[in-house]
Write a protein that holds these residues in place. Structure first.
Motif, PDB file in Angstrom:
ATOM      1  N   CYS A   1       0.822  -1.209   0.000  1.00 32.88           N
ATOM      2  CA  CYS A   1       0.000   0.000   0.000  1.00 32.88           C
ATOM      3  C   CYS A   1       0.857   1.261   0.000  1.00 32.88           C
ATOM      4  O   CYS A   1       0.554   2.227  -0.714  1.00 32.88           O
ATOM      5  CB  CYS A   1      -0.940  -0.011   1.203  1.00 32.88           C
ATOM      6  SG  CYS A   1      -2.223  -1.288   1.063  1.00 32.88           S
ATOM      7  N   GLN A   2       1.941   1.266   0.782  1.00 25.00           N
ATOM      8  CA  GLN A   2       2.809   2.443   0.795  1.00 25.00           C
ATOM      9  C   GLN A   2       3.447   2.644  -0.571  1.00 25.00           C
ATOM     10  O   GLN A   2       3.607   3.772  -1.024  1.00 25.00           O
ATOM     11  CB  GLN A   2       3.875   2.354   1.890  1.00 25.00           C
ATOM     12  CG  GLN A   2       4.680   3.627   2.054  1.00 25.00           C
ATOM     13  CD  GLN A   2       3.822   4.822   2.441  1.00 25.00           C
ATOM     14  OE1 GLN A   2       2.935   4.724   3.284  1.00 25.00           O
ATOM     15  NE2 GLN A   2       4.074   5.965   1.823  1.00 25.00           N
TER      16      GLN A   2
ATOM     17  N   PRO B   1      13.253   7.474  -3.985  1.00 28.00           N
ATOM     18  CA  PRO B   1      14.006   8.720  -4.179  1.00 28.00           C
ATOM     19  C   PRO B   1      13.277   9.794  -4.971  1.00 28.00           C
ATOM     20  O   PRO B   1      13.644  10.960  -4.902  1.00 28.00           O
ATOM     21  CB  PRO B   1      15.273   8.259  -4.915  1.00 28.00           C
ATOM     22  CG  PRO B   1      14.892   6.992  -5.588  1.00 28.00           C
ATOM     23  CD  PRO B   1      13.849   6.353  -4.710  1.00 28.00           C
ATOM     24  N   PHE B   2      12.205   9.448  -5.649  1.00 31.01           N
ATOM     25  CA  PHE B   2      11.494  10.425  -6.467  1.00 31.01           C
ATOM     26  C   PHE B   2      10.295  11.050  -5.762  1.00 31.01           C
ATOM     27  O   PHE B   2       9.553  11.815  -6.372  1.00 31.01           O
ATOM     28  CB  PHE B   2      11.071   9.797  -7.808  1.00 31.01           C
ATOM     29  CG  PHE B   2      10.291   8.515  -7.657  1.00 31.01           C
ATOM     30  CD1 PHE B   2       8.910   8.530  -7.519  1.00 31.01           C
ATOM     31  CD2 PHE B   2      10.953   7.296  -7.656  1.00 31.01           C
ATOM     32  CE1 PHE B   2       8.200   7.353  -7.386  1.00 31.01           C
ATOM     33  CE2 PHE B   2      10.247   6.107  -7.523  1.00 31.01           C
ATOM     34  CZ  PHE B   2       8.861   6.136  -7.384  1.00 31.01           C
ATOM     35  N   ARG B   3      10.106  10.770  -4.488  1.00 32.28           N
ATOM     36  CA  ARG B   3       9.018  11.349  -3.693  1.00 32.28           C
ATOM     37  C   ARG B   3       9.564  11.825  -2.350  1.00 32.28           C
ATOM     38  O   ARG B   3      10.606  11.386  -1.890  1.00 32.28           O
ATOM     39  CB  ARG B   3       7.917  10.328  -3.418  1.00 32.28           C
ATOM     40  CG  ARG B   3       7.225   9.801  -4.626  1.00 32.28           C
ATOM     41  CD  ARG B   3       6.131  10.744  -5.107  1.00 32.28           C
ATOM     42  NE  ARG B   3       5.411  10.088  -6.183  1.00 32.28           N
ATOM     43  CZ  ARG B   3       5.273  10.594  -7.395  1.00 32.28           C
ATOM     44  NH1 ARG B   3       5.777  11.771  -7.686  1.00 32.28           N
ATOM     45  NH2 ARG B   3       4.624   9.921  -8.315  1.00 32.28           N
ATOM     46  N   ASP B   4       8.782  12.687  -1.718  1.00 30.75           N
ATOM     47  CA  ASP B   4       9.106  13.171  -0.371  1.00 30.75           C
ATOM     48  C   ASP B   4       7.834  13.105   0.472  1.00 30.75           C
ATOM     49  O   ASP B   4       7.274  14.126   0.852  1.00 30.75           O
ATOM     50  CB  ASP B   4       9.661  14.596  -0.437  1.00 30.75           C
ATOM     51  CG  ASP B   4      10.177  15.070   0.910  1.00 30.75           C
ATOM     52  OD1 ASP B   4      10.534  14.216   1.744  1.00 30.75           O
ATOM     53  OD2 ASP B   4      10.199  16.292   1.122  1.00 30.75           O
TER      54      ASP B   4
ATOM     55  N   ARG C   1       8.346  -1.133   7.569  1.00 31.36           N
ATOM     56  CA  ARG C   1       7.521   0.010   7.956  1.00 31.36           C
ATOM     57  C   ARG C   1       7.307   0.960   6.771  1.00 31.36           C
ATOM     58  O   ARG C   1       8.115   1.026   5.841  1.00 31.36           O
ATOM     59  CB  ARG C   1       8.185   0.774   9.108  1.00 31.36           C
ATOM     60  CG  ARG C   1       8.512  -0.031  10.359  1.00 31.36           C
ATOM     61  CD  ARG C   1       7.291  -0.441  11.159  1.00 31.36           C
ATOM     62  NE  ARG C   1       6.451   0.646  11.580  1.00 31.36           N
ATOM     63  CZ  ARG C   1       6.550   1.317  12.736  1.00 31.36           C
ATOM     64  NH1 ARG C   1       7.512   1.009  13.591  1.00 31.36           N
ATOM     65  NH2 ARG C   1       5.709   2.289  13.032  1.00 31.36           N
ATOM     66  N   SER C   2       6.224   1.710   6.819  1.00 35.24           N
ATOM     67  CA  SER C   2       5.894   2.626   5.730  1.00 35.24           C
ATOM     68  C   SER C   2       6.967   3.700   5.541  1.00 35.24           C
ATOM     69  O   SER C   2       7.271   4.096   4.412  1.00 35.24           O
ATOM     70  CB  SER C   2       4.527   3.270   5.947  1.00 35.24           C
ATOM     71  OG  SER C   2       4.477   3.964   7.173  1.00 35.24           O
ATOM     72  N   GLU C   3       7.575   4.153   6.629  1.00 33.95           N
ATOM     73  CA  GLU C   3       8.638   5.157   6.509  1.00 33.95           C
ATOM     74  C   GLU C   3       9.833   4.621   5.728  1.00 33.95           C
ATOM     75  O   GLU C   3      10.483   5.368   5.000  1.00 33.95           O
ATOM     76  CB  GLU C   3       9.076   5.646   7.890  1.00 33.95           C
ATOM     77  CG  GLU C   3       8.081   6.591   8.507  1.00 33.95           C
ATOM     78  CD  GLU C   3       8.570   7.203   9.811  1.00 33.95           C
ATOM     79  OE1 GLU C   3       9.731   6.949  10.210  1.00 33.95           O
ATOM     80  OE2 GLU C   3       7.784   7.935  10.418  1.00 33.95           O
ATOM     81  N   GLU C   4      10.126   3.322   5.871  1.00 36.56           N
ATOM     82  CA  GLU C   4      11.243   2.748   5.117  1.00 36.56           C
ATOM     83  C   GLU C   4      10.925   2.722   3.622  1.00 36.56           C
ATOM     84  O   GLU C   4      11.779   3.053   2.792  1.00 36.56           O
ATOM     85  CB  GLU C   4      11.590   1.341   5.596  1.00 36.56           C
ATOM     86  CG  GLU C   4      12.765   0.762   4.844  1.00 36.56           C
ATOM     87  CD  GLU C   4      13.229  -0.591   5.344  1.00 36.56           C
ATOM     88  OE1 GLU C   4      14.044  -1.207   4.645  1.00 36.56           O
ATOM     89  OE2 GLU C   4      12.795  -1.030   6.425  1.00 36.56           O
ATOM     90  N   VAL C   5       9.704   2.333   3.266  1.00 39.76           N
ATOM     91  CA  VAL C   5       9.311   2.344   1.852  1.00 39.76           C
ATOM     92  C   VAL C   5       9.429   3.761   1.306  1.00 39.76           C
ATOM     93  O   VAL C   5       9.988   3.983   0.230  1.00 39.76           O
ATOM     94  CB  VAL C   5       7.882   1.797   1.669  1.00 39.76           C
ATOM     95  CG1 VAL C   5       7.423   1.946   0.219  1.00 39.76           C
ATOM     96  CG2 VAL C   5       7.797   0.341   2.118  1.00 39.76           C
ATOM     97  N   SER C   6       8.941   4.716   2.058  1.00 43.33           N
ATOM     98  CA  SER C   6       9.004   6.116   1.627  1.00 43.33           C
ATOM     99  C   SER C   6      10.448   6.594   1.492  1.00 43.33           C
ATOM    100  O   SER C   6      10.810   7.238   0.498  1.00 43.33           O
ATOM    101  CB  SER C   6       8.241   6.989   2.625  1.00 43.33           C
ATOM    102  OG  SER C   6       8.269   8.327   2.212  1.00 43.33           O
TER     103      SER C   6
END
Length: 152
Positions: free
Chosen positions: A82-83, A123-126, A114-119
Motif C-alpha cells: 500500500c505504501q 528517491p522520487f518522492r518526499d 515500515r511505511s517510513e522505510e518504503v518512503s
C-alpha cells in the motif's frame, strides 16, 4: 476539519468490514474536501487493502488529478504494498492510527517493513508519514477483530 476528524471518517469506513478494519480516506489538502473513502475488500481480491481501494475509487471518480495535493488517512500503517501504491500515486502525506508492530503483537500477518522505510527508499518522492492519529480508537478496532477471530 482536523486530522482527527478525517481519521474518524476512516474509522467509520473500517466498520464496514469489522473482521478486517482497514479503512481509508483521501482528502484534498487545500480545501479539506473528502475525495474518496474506502475499506478492505480483500475477500474480493487479495490486493484490495483499504488504501488500494481508496486510491482506486479516487482515480475512478476524479481523474485527472494532482495527487501531490492529497492526503491519505488510514486506520493502520500502510503495508509495503500500500505504501508503494501511495508513492506511485504521489500522495504527499499519510496519516495512520495503528502501527505495524502493534498489529504484529496481536498476531496479524504483516510484512516487517515500515511505511517510513518504503518512503525513504523512494528517491522520487518526499512523502510525509504521521502515525498515532486516534491510535487508541484504531487499536481498539483491531483488538476487537482479533478477539472475534480467536473465538471462532
Amino acid at each position: 476539519m482536523t486530522p482527527e476528524d478525517f481519521m474518524r471518517l476512516a474509522i467509520s469506513m473500517a466498520r464496514n468490514v469489522p473482521q478486517y478494519p482497514f479503512g481509508a480516506v483521501i482528502v484534498r489538502r487545500p480545501t479539506g474536501e473528502v475525495l474518496a473513502q474506502g475499506y478492505n475488500r480483500s475477500s474480493l481480491n487479495p490486493t484490495f487493502h483499504g488504501e488500494i481501494d481508496v486510491i482506486n475509487r479516487c482515480a475512478a471518480d476524479h481523474a485527472p488529478l494532482d495527487w501531490t495535493e492529497l492526503d491519505l488517512y488510514t486506520t493502520a500503517e500502510p503495508c509495503p504494498m500500500c505504501q508503494s501504491a501511495i508513492e506511485w500515486a504521489g500522495i504527499a502525506t499519510v496519516y495512520f492510527g495503528t502501527s505495524i508492530p502493534f498489529l504484529q503483537q496481536l498476531g496479524w500477518r504483516q510484512i516487517d517493513i515500515r511505511s517510513e522505510e518504503v518512503s525513504r527508499r523512494t528517491p522520487f518522492r518526499d512523502t510525509t508519514i504521521i502515525g498515532g492519529i486516534l491510535e487508541q480508537e484504531c487499536n481498539a478496532l483491531f483488538e476487537a477483530a482479533h478477539q472475534s477471530t480467536c473465538k471462532q
